[in-house]
Design an enzyme around this catalytic site. Sequence first.
Site, short mmCIF file in Angstrom:
data_model
loop_
_atom_site.label_atom_id
_atom_site.label_comp_id
_atom_site.label_asym_id
_atom_site.label_seq_id
_atom_site.Cartn_x
_atom_site.Cartn_y
_atom_site.Cartn_z
CB ALA A 133 13.28 35.71 32.88
CE1 TYR A 134 17.35 34.54 25.31
CE2 TYR A 134 17.85 36.88 25.08
CZ TYR A 134 17.99 35.57 24.65
OH TYR A 134 18.79 35.29 23.57
#
Length: 299
Positions: A133-134
């Site tokens: 996600a990052y």
Amino acid sequence: LRGMKILILGGTGLISTYITQQLLARGDEVWHFNRGQRAAGFGGISFCGPIHTIVGDRAQAARFEAQMRDAPMFDCVIDMIGYAPVDVESDLRVFAGRCGHLIFCSTVDVYAHPHPSGALPYREDAPQAGRNAYAASKVAGEAIGHTYHHLHCLPVVALRFFTVFGPRQRPDLAINKFVRLMLAGESIPVFGDGRSSRDYTFVGDIVRGLLLAADSDLTYETINLGNSQPVALSELIAALEQVVGCPARIERLPEQPGDMPHTYANVAKAERLLGWRPEVSLEEGLADFVAWHRRTANV
């Protein structure tokens, strides 16, 4: 350039505190935008000048935009925060007419792995893929930055950092965790067989690259900042054993999904555009980190 007015979005992290010290030392006016109430100077860090702090939440877009309208015009904005793409677009909408240029701090994690051509080190034109996600948020942030540069002529430099370490590193990150556990005689968690590798880059080198980007007249670029010397996890542990002075007890764990097996920066573009090359070796950086840890462990 000196005497610039610079805003750092996310002013309390590892890199942010160092860049703040450097900017103040050379006479720049520094502003922080922080989500929490932590003021500059936290953790006993000293600064040689005042820091103007704005407290808010990037997720509250209307309030954030109002706060930035009330703030002065900035020569440079350094965006250190990891967040959702909607926050990136809000930032760029605000800063398109309110800053000289934007530095977007990205990550090695944006690169696709395995590399379609199998080639390492990573060049800036290598394919991208958000493996977690990052990383996905950074891929989106770079893309939106490119769009705003072309639509609004906002100068944007995206800097892709490779595994930054050094004094003040968060305690949950590998080098800090390993040193703390080794000194306590506890086992260290090792994911995989130790053959994965990282391009460990000392925080001082990263800060030097940031300063060069802040002082540049680049209009739009994406640039790697890495040590360009990948080190296997097993080699990192051996180096730590030498610096710490005790053997590591290893707890083997399965590989973590989403992790990149190898990172390795091609820094030719940084050298060509910024005159930047890494200067601090892994061994020097680890010695600096361990010395800092021993000084501050009981503070």
